[in-house]
Design a protein around this motif. Structure first.
Motif, PDB file in Angstrom:
ATOM      1  N   GLU A   2       0.818  -1.195   0.000  1.00  0.00           N
ATOM      2  CA  GLU A   2       0.000   0.000   0.000  1.00  0.00           C
ATOM      3  C   GLU A   2       0.852   1.244   0.000  1.00  0.00           C
ATOM      4  OE1 GLU A   2      -2.610  -0.225   3.268  1.00  0.00           O
ATOM      5  OE2 GLU A   2      -3.700  -1.971   2.527  1.00  0.00           O
ATOM      6  N   ASN A   3       1.992   1.191   0.651  1.00  0.00           N
ATOM      7  CA  ASN A   3       2.800   2.398   0.803  1.00  0.00           C
ATOM      8  C   ASN A   3       3.761   2.559  -0.357  1.00  0.00           C
ATOM      9  OD1 ASN A   3       4.068   4.652   1.996  1.00  0.00           O
ATOM     10  ND2 ASN A   3       5.744   3.301   2.622  1.00  0.00           N
ATOM     11  N   SER A   5       4.868   5.903  -0.802  1.00  0.00           N
ATOM     12  CA  SER A   5       5.294   7.273  -0.539  1.00  0.00           C
ATOM     13  C   SER A   5       6.802   7.402  -0.487  1.00  0.00           C
ATOM     14  CB  SER A   5       4.702   7.749   0.783  1.00  0.00           C
ATOM     15  OG  SER A   5       5.211   6.952   1.830  1.00  0.00           O
ATOM     16  N   ASP A 307      14.500   5.451   4.057  1.00  0.00           N
ATOM     17  CA  ASP A 307      13.316   5.247   3.217  1.00  0.00           C
ATOM     18  C   ASP A 307      13.426   3.957   2.400  1.00  0.00           C
ATOM     19  OD1 ASP A 307      12.203   7.589   4.112  1.00  0.00           O
ATOM     20  OD2 ASP A 307      12.738   8.771   2.338  1.00  0.00           O
ATOM     21  N   GLN A 311      11.171   0.456   2.443  1.00  0.00           N
ATOM     22  CA  GLN A 311      10.423  -0.044   1.296  1.00  0.00           C
ATOM     23  C   GLN A 311      10.868  -1.452   0.903  1.00  0.00           C
ATOM     24  OE1 GLN A 311       9.573   2.746  -1.703  1.00  0.00           O
ATOM     25  NE2 GLN A 311       8.962   1.217  -3.215  1.00  0.00           N
ATOM     26  N   LEU A 328       8.488   5.729   9.434  1.00  0.00           N
ATOM     27  CA  LEU A 328       7.358   5.490   8.533  1.00  0.00           C
ATOM     28  C   LEU A 328       6.102   6.172   9.051  1.00  0.00           C
ATOM     29  CD1 LEU A 328       6.216   4.056   6.045  1.00  0.00           C
ATOM     30  CD2 LEU A 328       5.840   2.036   7.477  1.00  0.00           C
ATOM     31  N   GLU A 332       4.032   9.068   6.991  1.00  0.00           N
ATOM     32  CA  GLU A 332       2.612   8.895   6.660  1.00  0.00           C
ATOM     33  C   GLU A 332       1.754   9.972   7.308  1.00  0.00           C
ATOM     34  OE1 GLU A 332       1.934   4.874   7.898  1.00  0.00           O
ATOM     35  OE2 GLU A 332       2.435   4.057   5.914  1.00  0.00           O
ATOM     36  N   SER A 333       2.143  10.419   8.500  1.00  0.00           N
ATOM     37  CA  SER A 333       1.385  11.482   9.182  1.00  0.00           C
ATOM     38  C   SER A 333       1.509  12.794   8.418  1.00  0.00           C
ATOM     39  CB  SER A 333       1.907  11.660  10.610  1.00  0.00           C
ATOM     40  OG  SER A 333       1.700  10.504  11.379  1.00  0.00           O
ATOM     41  N   GLU A 335       2.185  13.158   5.233  1.00  0.00           N
ATOM     42  CA  GLU A 335       1.468  13.033   3.967  1.00  0.00           C
ATOM     43  C   GLU A 335      -0.038  13.134   4.182  1.00  0.00           C
ATOM     44  OE1 GLU A 335       2.640   9.519   1.933  1.00  0.00           O
ATOM     45  OE2 GLU A 335       4.408  10.486   1.081  1.00  0.00           O
ATOM     46  N   HIS A 336      -0.521  12.557   5.285  1.00  0.00           N
ATOM     47  CA  HIS A 336      -1.949  12.631   5.589  1.00  0.00           C
ATOM     48  C   HIS A 336      -2.371  14.072   5.825  1.00  0.00           C
ATOM     49  CE1 HIS A 336      -5.866  11.511   7.190  1.00  0.00           C
ATOM     50  NE2 HIS A 336      -5.608  12.252   8.272  1.00  0.00           N
TER      51      HIS A 336
END
Length: 346
Positions: A2-3, A5, A307, A311, A328, A332-333, A335-336
C-alpha cells in the motif's frame, strides 16, 4: 504494497540489468518453445557459471534458505569492468532486485558505485565498489547487507564483455546517433560516431553507451538514455524471428561472462515474474557529491537510506526496526496532513 510514498524513482537503465534480463528472456523463450538441446545448453551454462559463497546457501539475516518458487527474495546484480579471467575488479554497477511472490512484483534499487559506506570486515569508510576489489563477491554482499539491513539471497555478476558479445551475437544494432562525437573503446582506440543512423558492433555499442563527458552528452542522465536506446535495440532485434537462430550464440555470450549462485532450477522458478519485466519499479539511493583529499565520493543521504530500507523490507515482508517504524509513521502522518490541506472543499 500500500505504501508507495517512499519511492525515489530513477529512470536510468543499467546495461547490466538488461543483459541479465536478455539472458532470462532467452531462457524463457527457449523453455517455452524449443528443443531439449537448448534446455540442456542453458542448464550447462548455469552449471558452468556457478560459484558458492563462503557463507553457504543462506544469508545470516535469514533463519532458513529461501525457495525461489515460494518465497520473497533478493538478487544482487553486479556489473564489473573486467575481461574474462580477471578476478576482483571494481564493480561498475551495483543493483538489488527484490521480488515479492504474492504481488509478482519487482523493485530494482541502484547503489551508486562511488557511495561512501563502511566496507564490511574492514571497519573503514570507502567507495562501495572497492568492496569487490578487496574481497570479491562475498565482501560485496556483506557490505550491501550491512548498508540496507536486508538479506541478499542470490547474486549474479557479469562483465562488459558480455554486452559486447551479445551485440555481436545478433550481428550488431542500428542506432540513431544524436550528434557527432568520438569515444574510446575497451582497447583505448578511438571510435568516431556520426550524427544519424549507424550500425554498431559490440565494441562500438559499448563505447556509445559509456560516453558521458561530451558537452552535449547530458552527463549521467544522457548516458542512461543512450544505454536504454541501445538495449531496446538489442531486445527488439534479439526477440525478432530472424534472430531466433542466434539465441545459441547469445546464451554462449552471457554464459561465458556470468558468475552466479542461481541454478537452472532457480531460473525456471522465476518464470512467473516474466510478465512484469517492463514494469520494474526503480529506486535510487539518494546522496550528494563529496570531495575528500582530492577524491570524489557520493555521500549517502541518511533519510534516503532509511526510506529505501523500509520499502525493501516491506517488499520482502521483513519486520521493521523501531526506528524504521517511527520514521514510517512520521512520513505517513505528514502526507496525511498535506492531503487534508490540499483536498478541495466540497
Amino acid at each position: 504494497m500500500e505504501n508507495r510514498s517512499l519511492n525515489q524513482k530513477n529512470k536510468k537503465k543499467s546495461w547490466i540489468v538488461k543483459s541479465l534480463i536478455i539472458f532470462s528472456i532467452a531462457c524463457l523463450a527457449i523453455l517455452g518453445a524449443t528443443t531439449g538441446y537448448f534446455i540442456h545448453k542453458i542448464n550447462n551454462v548455469t552449471a558452468g557459471s556457478q560459484q558458492e559463497l563462503i557463507r553457504g546457501e543462506k544469508s545470516e539475516l535469514r533463519e532458513d534458505a529461501v525457495n525461489p518458487h515460494d518465497d520473497n527474495m533478493s538478487i544482487l546484480l553486479l556489473g564489473v569492468d573486467t575481461r574474462p579471467g580477471e578476478s576482483n575488479g571494481r564493480t561498475d554497477a551495483i543493483l538489488i532486485a527484490t521480488l515479492n511472490q504474492e504481488e509478482q512484483s519487482i523493485i530494482l534499487t541502484s547503489i551508486p558505485r562511488d557511495s561512501r559506506v563502511e566496507i564490511a570486515g574492514r571497519g573503514a569508510l570507502d567507495k562501495i565498489n572497492h568492496a569487490h576489489a578487496f574481497g570479491g563477491i562475498d565482501m560485496t554482499i556483506d557490505t550491501v547487507e550491512q548498508l540496507l539491513d536486508i538479506p541478499i539471497d542470490y547474486f549474479a555478476r557479469i562483465n562488459f564483455q558480455a554486452f559486447i558479445d551479445v551485440v555481436d551475437a545478433i550481428d550488431g544494432v542500428e542506432i540513431e546517433v544524436p550528434f557527432n562525437f568520438e569515444e574510446k573503446d575497451m582497447n583505448n582506440d578511438w571510435i568516431q560516431f556520426t550524427e544519424g543512423m549507424q550500425h554498431l558492433n559490440g565494441e562500438e555499442a559499448l563505447a556509445y553507451t559509456r560516453m558521458r563527458k561530451h558537452p552535449q552528452g547530458g552527463g549521467d542522465i544522457g548516458r542512461g538514455q543512450r544505454q536504454q536506446q541501445v538495449l531496446e535495440a538489442i531486445i527488439e532485434k534479439g526477440t525478432s524471428f530472424s534472430s531466433i537462430a542466434r539465441f545459441d550464440n547469445v546464451i554462449d555470450a552471457i554464459g561465458e561472462n556470468l558468475i552466479t549462485n542461481l541454478s537452472f532450477g532457480d531460473l525456471v522458478s522465476l518464470h512467473s515474474y516474466a510478465g512484469n519485466l517492463n514494469n520494474i519499479e526503480q529506486l535510487q539511493l539518494g546522496g550528494t557529491d563529496l570531495m575528500l583529499d582530492g577524491i570524489y565520493y557520493y555521500e549517502v543521504d541518511n533519510e534516503s537510506l532509511l526510506d529505501i530500507r523500509i520499502q525493501l523490507k516491506q517488499h520482502l515482508d521483513i519486520d521493521l526496526t523501531n526506528e524504521e517504524q517511527q520514521h514510517l509513521f512520521m512520513v505517513e502522518s505528514i502526507e496525511h496532513d498535506t492531503t487534508e490541506v490540499t483536498e478541495p472543499q466540497q
